[in-house]
Design an enzyme around this catalytic site. Sequence first.
Site, PDB file in Angstrom:
ATOM      1  N   GLU A  60      35.523  37.290  45.284  1.00 48.13           N
ATOM      2  CA  GLU A  60      34.972  36.664  46.485  1.00 48.13           C
ATOM      3  C   GLU A  60      33.692  37.355  46.972  1.00 48.13           C
ATOM      4  O   GLU A  60      32.793  36.702  47.511  1.00 48.13           O
ATOM      5  CB  GLU A  60      36.003  36.633  47.614  1.00 48.13           C
ATOM      6  N   HIS A 129      48.005  32.269  53.343  1.00 48.68           N
ATOM      7  CA  HIS A 129      47.297  31.102  52.804  1.00 48.68           C
ATOM      8  C   HIS A 129      47.320  29.936  53.795  1.00 48.68           C
ATOM      9  O   HIS A 129      47.194  28.784  53.392  1.00 48.68           O
ATOM     10  CB  HIS A 129      47.922  30.634  51.480  1.00 48.68           C
TER      11      HIS A 129
END
Lengths: 326, 344
Positions: A60, A129
């Site tokens: 990321e 999540h």
Amino acid sequence: MAELTYRDAVIRGIAQEMERDPDVVFLGEDVAKAGGVFKATVGLFEQFGPLRVRDTPISEQAIMGAAMGAAMTGLKPIAEIMFSDFFAVCFDYIANEFPKSRYMSNGQLKCPLVVRTGNGAGSRFGAQHSQSVENWCMMIPGLKVVAPSSPRDVIGLLAAAVRDPDPVIFFEHKSLYATKGEVPDGEIVDQLGTAKILRPGTDATILALALMVPRALAAAEKLQAEHGINAEVVDVRSLVPLDTQTILGSVARTHRLFTVEENPRLCGWGAEIVSIVADEAFYDLDGPPVRITTPHIPLPAADNLEDIVLPTVDRIVETVRRSLGS
Amino acid sequence: MATAKDRAQASAGSGLNDDIGEAKRLELYRTQVVIREAEQRAFDLFLQNLVKGTSHLSLGQEAVAAGFAGAMKPGDLSFCTYRGHAHTLARGVSVEKVLGELMQRDNGLMRGKGGSMHLTSAEHGVMGSYAIIGAHLPIACGAAWRAQYKGAKDVSVCFFGDGTTNIGAFHEALNFAAVWKLPVIFVCENNLYMEYTPIGDVTAVPHPAGDRAASYGLERVIVDGNDADVVYRTAQAAFDKARAGGGPSLIECLTYRHSGHSRADPAKYRPEGELERWKERDPIKIYKERLKQFGIAENVINDIDTDVKRVVDDATEACKAAPVPPVDILTTDVYADGGWAWRN
């Protein structure tokens, strides 16, 4: 006019901008050949080719940094971070790099990029999540922050974000991907920094964002039908820039303010808006502003538990009804 | 039997008209002296409380900056760390602009809005100095991606210290650059200390960058970072490779910082004699000898020294006389419209 899913609107929005401008490029994990884990980028690789639509490693920081370097030097990258929870592993770019390079360099550097991300709960994915983290970004000077609730807004605000010269964090709600809405044909370009009154009303202003927008609308219908309360529903859409004029105007008409926020309570976006209204429209209010939020807890995975923690239609109805004393 | 001087000459090249040549050597020397004098001046100005905030000097590491900048072409991009004065000066940014920023005056590179750790001069290809360790490696990848996508021939060069090799962004960027075959050069200045702690105490391999290269399918390149000729030639090879589409390079330059990590650090952790031994290998001392070996007259060298001192003196005076930044720039350039409005 065609009916489109929120998911397909993402594809159409990206494609619209990539067709318009060859400097628009797109990168992220599993976004190219696989079409995205939410199937929100299907076909882009085939349409625009491997130079413009690129799969990355699970890195990321590399995704964010590469987007920034490309943006600084002339491209208009769209980066995808699969789940917004993962912002935590690349937060340096969100907090320190994108929003500060222009200022620190006294205007020498630019950072025109868009980070798209899957935000929000409803998928039973548990605490890492499922979060709504738009407030993580709202607090940072130099960023722009958008969260559309409908397919039409996805296309229009994504186009506005790509064309914007500043870094824009674009929150897509995972639980909205399958929802449908009418979308006009042809190019759609909206404007950042604009809220939208979706349901005019006279008795209370309900501000909502993303997944909370359809719930606020459903709650307003129920309030009208069951309690005779005529609520105005405002889709905030853009947290930065914030359309305070639309919000203050609505409060001036209805004299009551409710926020419906998916983010946890502390420092949620509604707190900032309530503070603005308290500062600038205190004497327009006939009662205390009320925030309807997720409680200050991590999100549970079990469906019955997750359903309880997010603001529901019934919780909105009940809170507004009680607060208005009817 | 060859004398020491002969051997040095042979190792450095084969005379004035070798691959580097006199003009480039004088440029490399001057760049190193500019960095040395400007940074020494910055240190002196601290002591007078005229340089504010923090500052991270590259005293002793000048050959790395000079060698790489000497091998760059206009349009090549530099990405630096908070220890970035040297690389900024090496790209030709004026001493006055750099000292002005360190002194937080209106004549500074960013008019005092960035400070010592964020020197930026886009017109010189200095695309920022980054104070979060590792952050700029992926950013350099992005700039290189743009060059690759556009078919441009510029190369992005990313400078960082040995300590950076232990942060995640380093590894993400190296893998990313290798997989995408990007025209980017990663330059590790191994000055033996991450900040106050010896790099060897906190790193699993003896060479923090070189020994990691194989993990990314890259060649292990470890060079003498105190010899500007060695750095220059190494840089040239990496630039040639990048421009030819050969992908990234990772280069570890062995060097040593003569000062502490930052202005707050007297560097008392150094073993006895270490600094003195490295000062024997002072890059400027080495390079002055090199120039003499190549027959460059002492007065030519002295003229450079004198001229640089004058430049630094003039810059110092200009900065002392410069006003502080006006308050009205406080809220400029937060957003691209030039302002800071976050609401209507």
